[in-house]
Design a protein around this motif. Sequence first.
Motif, PDB file in Angstrom:
ATOM      1  N   TYR A 180      31.523  53.368  48.896  1.00  0.00           N
ATOM      2  CA  TYR A 180      32.263  53.585  47.655  1.00  0.00           C
ATOM      3  C   TYR A 180      32.487  55.066  47.346  1.00  0.00           C
ATOM      4  O   TYR A 180      33.106  55.409  46.362  1.00  0.00           O
ATOM      5  CB  TYR A 180      31.501  52.933  46.490  1.00  0.00           C
ATOM      6  N   LEU A 211      29.545  45.812  51.590  1.00  0.00           N
ATOM      7  CA  LEU A 211      29.401  45.695  50.140  1.00  0.00           C
ATOM      8  C   LEU A 211      28.116  46.352  49.646  1.00  0.00           C
ATOM      9  O   LEU A 211      28.074  46.951  48.574  1.00  0.00           O
ATOM     10  CB  LEU A 211      29.406  44.217  49.727  1.00  0.00           C
ATOM     11  N   VAL A 241      35.732  46.284  48.188  1.00  0.00           N
ATOM     12  CA  VAL A 241      35.368  44.927  47.782  1.00  0.00           C
ATOM     13  C   VAL A 241      36.361  43.910  48.349  1.00  0.00           C
ATOM     14  O   VAL A 241      35.968  42.851  48.852  1.00  0.00           O
ATOM     15  CB  VAL A 241      35.307  44.820  46.245  1.00  0.00           C
ATOM     16  N   LEU A 242      37.650  44.227  48.284  1.00  0.00           N
ATOM     17  CA  LEU A 242      38.670  43.300  48.780  1.00  0.00           C
ATOM     18  C   LEU A 242      38.534  43.076  50.279  1.00  0.00           C
ATOM     19  O   LEU A 242      38.525  41.932  50.749  1.00  0.00           O
ATOM     20  CB  LEU A 242      40.067  43.832  48.445  1.00  0.00           C
ATOM     21  N   SER A 243      38.420  44.159  51.054  1.00  0.00           N
ATOM     22  CA  SER A 243      38.314  44.016  52.509  1.00  0.00           C
ATOM     23  C   SER A 243      37.018  43.309  52.899  1.00  0.00           C
ATOM     24  O   SER A 243      36.992  42.508  53.834  1.00  0.00           O
ATOM     25  CB  SER A 243      38.410  45.383  53.191  1.00  0.00           C
ATOM     26  N   LYS A 260      37.764  56.728  42.697  1.00  0.00           N
ATOM     27  CA  LYS A 260      36.583  55.905  42.946  1.00  0.00           C
ATOM     28  C   LYS A 260      36.858  54.435  42.706  1.00  0.00           C
ATOM     29  O   LYS A 260      36.435  53.569  43.464  1.00  0.00           O
ATOM     30  CB  LYS A 260      35.421  56.377  42.069  1.00  0.00           C
ATOM     31  N   ARG A 261      37.562  54.126  41.633  1.00  0.00           N
ATOM     32  CA  ARG A 261      37.840  52.720  41.312  1.00  0.00           C
ATOM     33  C   ARG A 261      38.731  52.076  42.359  1.00  0.00           C
ATOM     34  O   ARG A 261      38.499  50.947  42.782  1.00  0.00           O
ATOM     35  CB  ARG A 261      38.480  52.616  39.937  1.00  0.00           C
ATOM     36  N   LEU A 262      39.759  52.808  42.755  1.00  0.00           N
ATOM     37  CA  LEU A 262      40.684  52.265  43.745  1.00  0.00           C
ATOM     38  C   LEU A 262      39.993  52.089  45.088  1.00  0.00           C
ATOM     39  O   LEU A 262      40.179  51.076  45.777  1.00  0.00           O
ATOM     40  CB  LEU A 262      41.900  53.182  43.884  1.00  0.00           C
ATOM     41  N   ARG A 263      39.168  53.049  45.465  1.00  0.00           N
ATOM     42  CA  ARG A 263      38.438  52.957  46.723  1.00  0.00           C
ATOM     43  C   ARG A 263      37.457  51.795  46.673  1.00  0.00           C
ATOM     44  O   ARG A 263      37.344  51.020  47.621  1.00  0.00           O
ATOM     45  CB  ARG A 263      37.696  54.256  47.014  1.00  0.00           C
ATOM     46  N   ALA A 264      36.739  51.652  45.544  1.00  0.00           N
ATOM     47  CA  ALA A 264      35.791  50.550  45.404  1.00  0.00           C
ATOM     48  C   ALA A 264      36.506  49.206  45.477  1.00  0.00           C
ATOM     49  O   ALA A 264      36.014  48.259  46.092  1.00  0.00           O
ATOM     50  CB  ALA A 264      35.035  50.678  44.087  1.00  0.00           C
ATOM     51  N   SER A 265      37.701  49.126  44.859  1.00  0.00           N
ATOM     52  CA  SER A 265      38.476  47.882  44.907  1.00  0.00           C
ATOM     53  C   SER A 265      38.872  47.548  46.336  1.00  0.00           C
ATOM     54  O   SER A 265      38.822  46.385  46.755  1.00  0.00           O
ATOM     55  CB  SER A 265      39.732  48.006  44.033  1.00  0.00           C
ATOM     56  N   ALA A 266      39.270  48.571  47.099  1.00  0.00           N
ATOM     57  CA  ALA A 266      39.658  48.357  48.495  1.00  0.00           C
ATOM     58  C   ALA A 266      38.469  47.889  49.322  1.00  0.00           C
ATOM     59  O   ALA A 266      38.595  47.001  50.168  1.00  0.00           O
ATOM     60  CB  ALA A 266      40.239  49.641  49.080  1.00  0.00           C
TER      61      ALA A 266
END
Length: 199
Positions: free
Chosen positions: A97, A91, A181-183, A173-179
Amino acid sequence: MQPIIPILFAAVVGMGHAFEPDHLLAVSTLVTRHDRLGPALKDGLFWGLGHTTMLVLFGSIIIFSRATWLYSGYFEAAVGVMLIGLGIGRLLDKNSYQSFQKPKQQAGFAYTVGLVHGLAGSGALVLAVLGAIPEPVWAVAYILVFGLGSVLGMLAAVGLMHLPFTQRMRLGKRLRASAVVLSSALSVGYGGWLVWANV
């Protein structure tokens, strides 16, 4: 010759073992830093080798000394602490990211993560193996084949979990950042549960 039959299936059982949640969460924080499959597979390979090394070494100590008391829930708690650290570290890592990063090779780190997992799993594995294969040499052979199977299983898992992070997928970038954060949250959450359940 009876022990040969379970040993033949040890690799298959080991491959399934590689897909346990704590293993996948730990390795995912390593391999998804890579945009190319080769370096990701290398981290998965070294995780598997570290895991197998500890299974065989610590497992052999337990088997030949019959010191089954060495098995402790604190080893599982140590894996939990490691998962929390990996999740938080990912994180806080700005490179996580970014698309198409080129991180430094971390084979030694992946090997160490595998060692910790092997330490946590060796006690329970030995107790199960001794129940089916009382002869020490055959029991160690089973653990070795089991460990090598887990290496193959982890390589397969790495290939699957790395797909969304390849250059061809081109995650925004948003989708990668979401992945990320989720993982990371899953790693921290599962690690916290392991600590709470084993201390």
